[in-house]
Design a protein around this motif. Structure first.
Motif, PDB file in Angstrom:
ATOM      1  N   LEU A 151       0.807  -1.220   0.000  1.00 29.05           N
ATOM      2  CA  LEU A 151       0.000   0.000   0.000  1.00 29.05           C
ATOM      3  C   LEU A 151       0.840   1.270   0.000  1.00 29.05           C
ATOM      4  N   GLY A 152       2.096   1.163   0.426  1.00 28.88           N
ATOM      5  CA  GLY A 152       2.904   2.358   0.633  1.00 28.88           C
ATOM      6  C   GLY A 152       3.129   3.186  -0.614  1.00 28.88           C
ATOM      7  N   ALA A 153       3.493   2.530  -1.715  1.00 30.27           N
ATOM      8  CA  ALA A 153       3.811   3.261  -2.945  1.00 30.27           C
ATOM      9  C   ALA A 153       2.581   3.975  -3.497  1.00 30.27           C
ATOM     10  N   THR A 154       1.428   3.312  -3.413  1.00 32.93           N
ATOM     11  CA  THR A 154       0.203   3.914  -3.921  1.00 32.93           C
ATOM     12  C   THR A 154      -0.174   5.147  -3.118  1.00 32.93           C
ATOM     13  N   LYS A 155      -0.100   5.051  -1.792  1.00 31.26           N
ATOM     14  CA  LYS A 155      -0.447   6.199  -0.963  1.00 31.26           C
ATOM     15  C   LYS A 155       0.531   7.355  -1.169  1.00 31.26           C
ATOM     16  N   LYS A 156       1.804   7.022  -1.335  1.00 34.00           N
ATOM     17  CA  LYS A 156       2.796   8.070  -1.586  1.00 34.00           C
ATOM     18  C   LYS A 156       2.515   8.783  -2.906  1.00 34.00           C
ATOM     19  N   LYS A 157       2.046   8.017  -3.870  1.00 34.89           N
ATOM     20  CA  LYS A 157       1.752   8.608  -5.176  1.00 34.89           C
ATOM     21  C   LYS A 157       0.683   9.686  -5.064  1.00 34.89           C
ATOM     22  N   TYR A 158      -0.318   9.462  -4.222  1.00 31.17           N
ATOM     23  CA  TYR A 158      -1.367  10.470  -4.035  1.00 31.17           C
ATOM     24  C   TYR A 158      -0.806  11.713  -3.351  1.00 31.17           C
ATOM     25  N   ARG A 159       0.017  11.510  -2.327  1.00 34.83           N
ATOM     26  CA  ARG A 159       0.601  12.667  -1.636  1.00 34.83           C
ATOM     27  C   ARG A 159       1.497  13.462  -2.576  1.00 34.83           C
ATOM     28  N   ASP A 160       2.291  12.742  -3.343  1.00 34.13           N
ATOM     29  CA  ASP A 160       3.173  13.415  -4.293  1.00 34.13           C
ATOM     30  C   ASP A 160       2.375  14.189  -5.338  1.00 34.13           C
ATOM     31  N   TYR A 161       1.238  13.642  -5.750  1.00 31.68           N
ATOM     32  CA  TYR A 161       0.416  14.285  -6.773  1.00 31.68           C
ATOM     33  C   TYR A 161      -0.167  15.589  -6.239  1.00 31.68           C
ATOM     34  N   ILE A 162      -0.574  15.584  -4.970  1.00 30.09           N
ATOM     35  CA  ILE A 162      -1.077  16.819  -4.363  1.00 30.09           C
ATOM     36  C   ILE A 162      -0.006  17.899  -4.395  1.00 30.09           C
ATOM     37  N   GLU A 163       1.216  17.532  -4.014  1.00 31.37           N
ATOM     38  CA  GLU A 163       2.312  18.503  -4.024  1.00 31.37           C
ATOM     39  C   GLU A 163       2.669  18.929  -5.443  1.00 31.37           C
ATOM     40  N   GLN A 164       2.614  17.979  -6.372  1.00 34.46           N
ATOM     41  CA  GLN A 164       2.961  18.274  -7.766  1.00 34.46           C
ATOM     42  C   GLN A 164       2.013  19.302  -8.372  1.00 34.46           C
ATOM     43  N   LEU A 165       0.723  19.173  -8.080  1.00 39.01           N
ATOM     44  CA  LEU A 165      -0.248  20.119  -8.625  1.00 39.01           C
ATOM     45  C   LEU A 165      -0.062  21.511  -8.019  1.00 39.01           C
ATOM     46  N   GLY A 166       0.458  21.555  -6.775  1.00 40.24           N
ATOM     47  CA  GLY A 166       0.880  22.823  -6.188  1.00 40.24           C
ATOM     48  C   GLY A 166      -0.227  23.742  -5.707  1.00 40.24           C
ATOM     49  N   LYS A 167      -1.441  23.249  -5.604  1.00 39.51           N
ATOM     50  CA  LYS A 167      -2.551  24.098  -5.170  1.00 39.51           C
ATOM     51  C   LYS A 167      -3.013  23.771  -3.746  1.00 39.51           C
ATOM     52  N   SER A 168      -2.744  22.567  -3.309  1.00 36.23           N
ATOM     53  CA  SER A 168      -3.199  22.104  -1.997  1.00 36.23           C
ATOM     54  C   SER A 168      -2.015  21.553  -1.209  1.00 36.23           C
ATOM     55  N   SER A 169      -2.194  21.471   0.104  1.00 31.86           N
ATOM     56  CA  SER A 169      -1.248  20.781   0.978  1.00 31.86           C
ATOM     57  C   SER A 169      -1.976  19.611   1.611  1.00 31.86           C
ATOM     58  N   TRP A 170      -1.233  18.537   1.921  1.00 30.92           N
ATOM     59  CA  TRP A 170      -1.857  17.370   2.513  1.00 30.92           C
ATOM     60  C   TRP A 170      -1.486  17.237   3.983  1.00 30.92           C
ATOM     61  N   ILE A 171      -2.357  16.576   4.725  1.00 27.90           N
ATOM     62  CA  ILE A 171      -2.072  16.162   6.095  1.00 27.90           C
ATOM     63  C   ILE A 171      -2.524  14.715   6.214  1.00 27.90           C
ATOM     64  N   GLY A 172      -1.615  13.827   6.596  1.00 26.04           N
ATOM     65  CA  GLY A 172      -1.955  12.420   6.753  1.00 26.04           C
ATOM     66  C   GLY A 172      -2.348  12.112   8.188  1.00 26.04           C
ATOM     67  N   ILE A 173      -3.364  11.282   8.363  1.00 23.73           N
ATOM     68  CA  ILE A 173      -3.779  10.855   9.694  1.00 23.73           C
ATOM     69  C   ILE A 173      -3.306   9.425   9.915  1.00 23.73           C
ATOM     70  N   ALA A 174      -2.289   9.263  10.755  1.00 26.61           N
ATOM     71  CA  ALA A 174      -1.785   7.937  11.112  1.00 26.61           C
ATOM     72  C   ALA A 174      -2.442   7.531  12.423  1.00 26.61           C
ATOM     73  N   CYS A 175      -3.298   6.523  12.351  1.00 26.13           N
ATOM     74  CA  CYS A 175      -4.070   6.123  13.530  1.00 26.13           C
ATOM     75  C   CYS A 175      -3.909   4.634  13.836  1.00 26.13           C
ATOM     76  N   GLY A 176      -3.115   3.927  13.035  1.00 28.73           N
ATOM     77  CA  GLY A 176      -3.041   2.485  13.197  1.00 28.73           C
ATOM     78  C   GLY A 176      -4.322   1.836  12.701  1.00 28.73           C
ATOM     79  N   PHE A 177      -4.450   0.548  12.941  1.00 27.01           N
ATOM     80  CA  PHE A 177      -5.690  -0.134  12.571  1.00 27.01           C
ATOM     81  C   PHE A 177      -6.819   0.330  13.488  1.00 27.01           C
ATOM     82  N   TRP A 178      -8.042   0.328  12.956  1.00 24.58           N
ATOM     83  CA  TRP A 178      -9.210   0.650  13.774  1.00 24.58           C
ATOM     84  C   TRP A 178      -9.463  -0.499  14.734  1.00 24.58           C
ATOM     85  N   TYR A 179      -9.519  -0.196  16.025  1.00 24.88           N
ATOM     86  CA  TYR A 179      -9.535  -1.262  17.019  1.00 24.88           C
ATOM     87  C   TYR A 179     -10.789  -2.126  16.975  1.00 24.88           C
TER      88      TYR A 179
END
Length: 335
Positions: A132-160
């Protein structure tokens, strides 16, 4: 790049978030995020839904119907929004999130919370192992590449509660048959979060100021998390801790359970083998097992720290959510 302050913004600048759009507002974690945002009283929340969407949405939510095959409908729905929160299944078509990111850029949405709800997205070792890592990174990179938005990732672990009650391929518990697959004696701890805690975290984050008022302002703000991750956790626990909670909640003893012992690496490898055979249950098995490796696991709190205190998140009762997880296992078949 020099720090930007609210005090040097153009006249009319408002240093807080009002308009939030969310994809998946009626879904598993999306419902809790939406309800928590509404509860603050600070946000106008718009649910981005398909034209044929049938999910029940919390009261007080605006609804914007979209057609993912018509990009202009996505752009129109996102006009005037300050944040786009994306929650969707990992099985959703990958191009769907790309279309949302592109529409957010076209509409000038400054902040995106991509579909990052899970483990540490910046742990590339685990990310690569679970595919899953490469795919998720691709989305974050795309946000930065377009240059209009900034991203914030929510790391919460698995849902208990979802993971505990979701069948033996996740946290190893089969409540119907009272069996448990225990990895490495169950002592490796990982971060795991409840759906309500995830909702509170997002609502608290989006209630921060956008920018510090001036150079003397050290209070938390969104700018602190620009293109970074927020790390939260309800519980930092191992399978043994979960088992202890299960025994308390079910009023059973260890002798009532059949416990099978293995290692996280053996379980990970067996998941790989099942996946190669075309059995998708193998993906769930390897996904969870990988987060219990002794030397590199899902306890990002130990390596990155947690933002629970900054976000004002409460301590939760483990047994309360163990009970919910068990109820979920009874109400629907594992998937």
């Amino acid at each position: 790049m020099a720090q930007t302050y609210a005090s040097n913004q153009p006249q009319g600048f408002e240093n807080h978030i009002k308009n939030v759009a969310i994809v998946g507002a009626g879904g598993n974690v999306g419902k809790f995020i939406t309800e928590a945002l509404l509860k603050t009283g600070k946000h106008h929340v718009t649910a981005i839904t398909r034209e044929d969407g049938s999910n029940v949405l919390p009261a007080g939510v605006n609804i914007a119907k979209v057609n993912y095959d018509d990009q202009s409908s996505l752009v129109a729905a996102l006009q005037g929004q300050e944040v786009l929160v994306i929650t969707m299944s990992v099985m959703a078509p990958p191009e769907q999130q790309n279309k949302l990111i592109e529409a957010a850029a076209a509409a000038g949405v400054p902040w995106i919370l991509p579909n990052e709800f899970g483990g540490d997205p910046l742990n590339y070792e685990i990310g690569n192992d679970i595919f899953l890592g490469a795919t998720k990174k691709k989305y974050r990179d795309y946000i930065e590449q377009l240059g209009k938005s900034s991203w914030i990732g929510i790391a919460c672990g698995f849902w208990y509660e979802f993971s505990l009650g979701g069948g033996p391929e996740r946290y190893g518990f089969d409540f119907k048959n009272r069996t448990l697959t225990l990895m490495d004696n169950g002592t490796i701890r990982t971060n795991t979060s409840t759906w309500p805690q995830c909702g509170r975290a997002v609502a608290s984050l989006l209630s921060f100021k956008i920018l510090p008022d001036n150079e003397d302002d050290a209070s938390p703000c969104l700018a602190n998390f620009k293109n970074k991750c927020v790390y939260i956790s309800s519980f930092t626990i191992g399978q043994r801790d979960m088992l202890d909670s299960v025994l308390r909640v079910t009023a059973t003893s260890l002798s009532d359970w059949k416990v099978t012992h293995t290692t996280a690496k053996e379980r990970f490898q067996s998941g790989q083998e099942e996946l190669r055979k075309g059995n998708m249950a193998g993906f769930g098995r390897l996904l969870y097992a990988r987060n219990f490796f002794a030397e590199s696991n899902g306890n990002f709190g130990a390596t990155k720290g947690l933002h629970n205190d900054i976000l004002g998140l409460p301590e939760e009762d483990l047994d309360e959510f163990t009970k919910i997880g068990i109820q979920m296992s009874e109400e629907r078949p594992p998937y």
